[in-house]
Design a protein around this motif. Structure first.
Motif, PDB file in Angstrom:
ATOM      1  N   ALA A 103      27.444   1.053  36.515  1.00 34.71           N
ATOM      2  CA  ALA A 103      26.521   0.490  37.342  1.00 34.71           C
ATOM      3  C   ALA A 103      26.860  -0.800  38.142  1.00 34.71           C
ATOM      4  CB  ALA A 103      25.390   0.484  36.503  1.00 34.71           C
ATOM      5  N   PRO A 104      26.677  -0.724  39.518  1.00 32.35           N
ATOM      6  CA  PRO A 104      27.132  -1.853  40.101  1.00 32.35           C
ATOM      7  C   PRO A 104      25.934  -2.927  40.078  1.00 32.35           C
ATOM      8  CG  PRO A 104      25.801  -0.103  41.525  1.00 32.35           C
ATOM      9  CD  PRO A 104      25.924   0.363  40.230  1.00 32.35           C
ATOM     10  N   VAL A 105      25.815  -3.567  38.860  1.00 37.51           N
ATOM     11  CA  VAL A 105      24.802  -4.595  38.885  1.00 37.51           C
ATOM     12  C   VAL A 105      25.687  -5.969  38.096  1.00 37.51           C
ATOM     13  CG1 VAL A 105      22.993  -3.217  38.509  1.00 37.51           C
ATOM     14  CG2 VAL A 105      24.003  -3.885  36.433  1.00 37.51           C
ATOM     15  N   GLN A 106      24.674  -6.907  38.014  1.00 34.27           N
ATOM     16  CA  GLN A 106      25.399  -8.127  37.501  1.00 34.27           C
ATOM     17  C   GLN A 106      24.096  -8.897  37.070  1.00 34.27           C
ATOM     18  OE1 GLN A 106      28.038 -10.411  40.237  1.00 34.27           O
ATOM     19  NE2 GLN A 106      29.364 -10.496  38.939  1.00 34.27           N
ATOM     20  N   ALA A 107      24.514  -9.478  35.670  1.00 39.38           N
ATOM     21  CA  ALA A 107      23.375 -10.093  35.121  1.00 39.38           C
ATOM     22  C   ALA A 107      23.599 -11.662  35.640  1.00 39.38           C
ATOM     23  CB  ALA A 107      23.659 -10.401  33.492  1.00 39.38           C
ATOM     24  N   VAL A 108      22.270 -12.274  35.860  1.00 40.89           N
ATOM     25  CA  VAL A 108      22.310 -13.364  36.835  1.00 40.89           C
ATOM     26  C   VAL A 108      21.521 -14.520  36.153  1.00 40.89           C
ATOM     27  CG1 VAL A 108      22.471 -12.433  39.143  1.00 40.89           C
ATOM     28  CG2 VAL A 108      20.080 -12.539  37.835  1.00 40.89           C
ATOM     29  N   ILE A 109      20.841 -14.266  35.064  1.00 45.19           N
ATOM     30  CA  ILE A 109      20.062 -15.177  34.240  1.00 45.19           C
ATOM     31  C   ILE A 109      19.459 -14.772  33.004  1.00 45.19           C
ATOM     32  CG2 ILE A 109      17.747 -15.067  35.395  1.00 45.19           C
ATOM     33  CD1 ILE A 109      17.453 -18.109  35.392  1.00 45.19           C
ATOM     34  N   SER A 223      20.383 -16.490  23.253  1.00 47.53           N
ATOM     35  CA  SER A 223      19.763 -15.895  24.499  1.00 47.53           C
ATOM     36  C   SER A 223      20.087 -14.367  24.197  1.00 47.53           C
ATOM     37  CB  SER A 223      20.209 -16.339  25.922  1.00 47.53           C
ATOM     38  OG  SER A 223      19.619 -17.605  26.078  1.00 47.53           O
ATOM     39  N   ALA A 224      19.117 -13.586  24.376  1.00 46.31           N
ATOM     40  CA  ALA A 224      19.395 -12.087  24.006  1.00 46.31           C
ATOM     41  C   ALA A 224      19.118 -11.143  25.079  1.00 46.31           C
ATOM     42  CB  ALA A 224      18.215 -11.637  22.869  1.00 46.31           C
ATOM     43  N   GLY A 225      18.677 -11.466  26.150  1.00 46.67           N
ATOM     44  CA  GLY A 225      18.569 -10.597  27.346  1.00 46.67           C
ATOM     45  C   GLY A 225      18.408 -11.283  28.639  1.00 46.67           C
ATOM     46  N   THR A 226      19.050 -10.496  29.533  1.00 51.08           N
ATOM     47  CA  THR A 226      19.303 -11.107  30.970  1.00 51.08           C
ATOM     48  C   THR A 226      18.661 -10.085  32.210  1.00 51.08           C
ATOM     49  OG1 THR A 226      21.525  -9.993  30.908  1.00 51.08           O
ATOM     50  CG2 THR A 226      21.545 -12.340  30.553  1.00 51.08           C
ATOM     51  N   TYR A 227      18.379 -10.745  33.509  1.00 49.40           N
ATOM     52  CA  TYR A 227      17.787 -10.054  34.444  1.00 49.40           C
ATOM     53  C   TYR A 227      19.226  -9.665  34.946  1.00 49.40           C
ATOM     54  CZ  TYR A 227      12.881 -11.298  33.826  1.00 49.40           C
ATOM     55  OH  TYR A 227      11.674 -11.495  33.528  1.00 49.40           O
ATOM     56  N   VAL A 228      19.158  -8.605  35.717  1.00 52.44           N
ATOM     57  CA  VAL A 228      20.282  -7.836  36.481  1.00 52.44           C
ATOM     58  C   VAL A 228      19.961  -7.748  37.696  1.00 52.44           C
ATOM     59  CG1 VAL A 228      21.531  -6.930  34.346  1.00 52.44           C
ATOM     60  CG2 VAL A 228      20.057  -5.507  35.834  1.00 52.44           C
ATOM     61  N   ILE A 229      20.690  -7.616  38.944  1.00 51.53           N
ATOM     62  CA  ILE A 229      20.505  -7.293  40.195  1.00 51.53           C
ATOM     63  C   ILE A 229      21.845  -6.764  40.685  1.00 51.53           C
ATOM     64  CG2 ILE A 229      20.200  -8.300  42.592  1.00 51.53           C
ATOM     65  CD1 ILE A 229      18.913 -10.691  41.337  1.00 51.53           C
ATOM     66  N   ARG A 242      19.279 -16.777  45.368  1.00 50.64           N
ATOM     67  CA  ARG A 242      19.572 -17.915  44.836  1.00 50.64           C
ATOM     68  C   ARG A 242      17.956 -18.686  44.473  1.00 50.64           C
ATOM     69  NH1 ARG A 242      23.142 -22.096  44.223  1.00 50.64           N
ATOM     70  NH2 ARG A 242      22.471 -24.197  44.361  1.00 50.64           N
ATOM     71  N   THR A 243      17.160 -18.278  45.460  1.00 52.10           N
ATOM     72  CA  THR A 243      15.822 -18.775  45.311  1.00 52.10           C
ATOM     73  C   THR A 243      15.404 -18.139  43.869  1.00 52.10           C
ATOM     74  OG1 THR A 243      15.515 -19.031  47.590  1.00 52.10           O
ATOM     75  CG2 THR A 243      13.533 -18.713  46.508  1.00 52.10           C
ATOM     76  N   PHE A 244      15.379 -16.894  43.893  1.00 50.08           N
ATOM     77  CA  PHE A 244      14.910 -16.235  42.795  1.00 50.08           C
ATOM     78  C   PHE A 244      15.396 -16.900  41.531  1.00 50.08           C
ATOM     79  CE2 PHE A 244      15.587 -12.618  39.550  1.00 50.08           C
ATOM     80  CZ  PHE A 244      14.236 -12.383  38.961  1.00 50.08           C
ATOM     81  N   VAL A 245      16.658 -16.723  41.266  1.00 56.02           N
ATOM     82  CA  VAL A 245      17.295 -17.146  39.894  1.00 56.02           C
ATOM     83  C   VAL A 245      16.966 -18.615  39.559  1.00 56.02           C
ATOM     84  CG1 VAL A 245      19.582 -17.384  38.734  1.00 56.02           C
ATOM     85  CG2 VAL A 245      19.103 -15.607  40.295  1.00 56.02           C
ATOM     86  N   THR A 246      16.964 -19.584  40.665  1.00 56.30           N
ATOM     87  CA  THR A 246      16.834 -20.918  40.464  1.00 56.30           C
ATOM     88  C   THR A 246      15.298 -21.101  39.973  1.00 56.30           C
ATOM     89  OG1 THR A 246      18.579 -21.735  41.987  1.00 56.30           O
ATOM     90  CG2 THR A 246      16.954 -23.110  41.374  1.00 56.30           C
ATOM     91  N   GLY A 247      14.424 -20.197  40.533  1.00 53.14           N
ATOM     92  CA  GLY A 247      13.200 -20.421  40.568  1.00 53.14           C
ATOM     93  C   GLY A 247      12.733 -20.008  38.909  1.00 53.14           C
ATOM     94  N   VAL A 248      13.462 -19.012  38.512  1.00 51.91           N
ATOM     95  CA  VAL A 248      13.131 -18.483  37.090  1.00 51.91           C
ATOM     96  C   VAL A 248      13.711 -19.518  36.308  1.00 51.91           C
ATOM     97  CG1 VAL A 248      14.023 -16.836  35.366  1.00 51.91           C
ATOM     98  CG2 VAL A 248      13.333 -16.080  37.786  1.00 51.91           C
ATOM     99  N   ASN A 329      26.686 -17.146  37.167  1.00 48.23           N
ATOM    100  CA  ASN A 329      25.896 -18.185  37.152  1.00 48.23           C
ATOM    101  C   ASN A 329      25.704 -18.719  38.805  1.00 48.23           C
ATOM    102  OD1 ASN A 329      24.664 -18.488  34.616  1.00 48.23           O
ATOM    103  ND2 ASN A 329      26.861 -19.089  33.848  1.00 48.23           N
ATOM    104  N   GLU A 330      26.380 -17.942  39.684  1.00 48.69           N
ATOM    105  CA  GLU A 330      26.625 -18.455  40.828  1.00 48.69           C
ATOM    106  C   GLU A 330      25.103 -18.875  41.572  1.00 48.69           C
ATOM    107  OE1 GLU A 330      28.139 -16.736  45.333  1.00 48.69           O
ATOM    108  OE2 GLU A 330      28.701 -15.649  43.681  1.00 48.69           O
ATOM    109  N   PHE A 331      24.330 -18.053  41.194  1.00 50.94           N
ATOM    110  CA  PHE A 331      23.112 -18.165  42.108  1.00 50.94           C
ATOM    111  C   PHE A 331      21.954 -19.245  41.300  1.00 50.94           C
ATOM    112  CE2 PHE A 331      25.005 -14.089  43.209  1.00 50.94           C
ATOM    113  CZ  PHE A 331      25.038 -14.347  44.601  1.00 50.94           C
TER     114      PHE A 331
END
Length: 351
Positions: A103-109, A223-229, A242-248, A329-331
């Motif tokens: 799957a072409p996703v990455q965990a971001v936070i 930490s047990a779970g992450t959001y992926v995009i 970046r707005t989304f991840v930083t806001g979360v 963690n780039e975003f």
């Protein structure tokens, strides 16, 4: 792991193959400008961190678009991988499996975890003869979904207490809706029930049950779970991402540092404003997000445990994925200056 459970978990592989073809074609963010709309799935009667972040004003001109509710983390990240929504969250073991499948996703936070206040317990009746791992042979353990956090924790508990693979196969995890778990234990339809949050607290207040173990007892705080995009979305919409991840990340820290009653009051306000005819009674039991790292930043350790677990079970090959392949963690722009902004967020009225 029981055969039915393993088939459920391995089903992520098929989804991953589909995601390679579909995710790239359907992800938002095409065209010359970045999208300012993020489609997502919610949870009935709950407030997610992105919903909290938007309500706190941390997303600026980026808006969330609710498309419905999900029933499990694996389903949520499958929907994100295939482009039906723009982000989804799940237990990190499910994220590893999905990405290993292509799957072409990455965990971001990180967005949820385990600590002394936020944990899942594996409960039995007070007079139950079950007192140790070997007592679970031939017993039914009710949990919200198979192939995710609660089953993985059960498996680790059994392994660490010396059960062989053949013995573990005799323990039977089954799906029981969380709202029915306590009743199923009390009526002796199952021997063990996994309870967390409000359902755990209400059951303990009633009495007559005791924990066999908890995920916090077993692994401590993590930490047990992450959001992926999808990677395509991140490439085409870096500012929005970046707005989304930083806001979360800001929302995580606002919840961590604010008085509990303020977090509860705002959550109740959010649910009432969205008008989905939801019961807010459970929100008063909120205690913690459980996220371990500041601002939800992801570390290698949060994935290594589950990579090793999946390799041991033959679900992925050794070396097939590395932690660094799974997340970025780039975003995440959460900084000391962001921390100052978090403390200025107004609190809603508690009336």
């Amino acid at each position: 792991m029981p055969a039915t459970s393993r088939r459920h978990f391995l089903a992520l592989a098929a989804v991953g193959a589909t995601a390679v073809a579909c995710g790239q074609a359907t992800a938002s963010g095409g065209g010359t400008g970045e999208t300012k709309k993020l489609r997502y799935q919610g949870w009935a009667g709950q407030v997610t961190l992105p919903e909290l972040a938007e309500d706190l004003g941390y997303f600026g001109d980026v808006k969330l678009e609710w498309v419905g509710n999900t029933i499990s983390g694996p389903q949520d990240i499958q929907s994100a991988a295939t482009g039906q929504i723009d982000f989804g969250g799940a237990f990190n073991g499910a994220v590893v499996k999905l990405i290993a499948a292509g799957a072409p996703v990455q965990a971001v936070i990180s967005y949820y975890g385990v600590d002394a206040a936020a944990y899942n317990g594996y409960y039995v009746l007070q007079d139950s003869p079950i007192h140790a791992a070997h007592d679970l042979l031939g017993k039914k353990i009710g949990m919200n979904t198979l192939g995710a956090h609660t089953e993985a924790i059960l498996d680790i508990y059994l392994q660490r207490n010396g059960l062989t693979p053949a013995e573990i196969a005799k323990v039977e995890p089954i799906v029981v809706p969380p709202v029915n778990t306590e009743q199923s234990v009390r009526q002796r339809q199952i021997e063990v029930g996994v309870l967390g949050g409000v359902l755990r607290d209400k059951a303990l207040a009633t009495g007559g049950i005791r924990p066999l173990f908890t995920d916090y007892d077993l692994l401590g705080a993590f930490s047990a779970g992450t959001y992926v995009i999808t990677k395509r979305f991140l490439k085409q919409n870096p500012t929005t991402a970046r707005t989304f991840v930083t806001g979360v990340a800001k929302a995580i820290e606002w919840a961590r540092t604010s008085p509990r009653e303020d977090v509860v009051a705002r959550s109740v306000s959010i649910v009432k404003k969205r008008g989905r005819n939801e019961d807010t009674a459970a929100l008063k039991y909120w205690k913690s997000t459980g996220v371990a790292e500041t601002g939800g930043r992801i570390t290698d350790e949060e994935f290594k445990l589950w990579i090793d677990w999946l390799v041991e079970h033959g679900d992925i090959k050794a070396g097939q994925v590395k932690p660094a392949d799974l997340y970025t963690n780039e975003f995440n722009g959460y900084t000391a200056s962001a921390a100052a902004a978090v403390s200025t967020a107004p609190s809603p009225s508690r009336s």
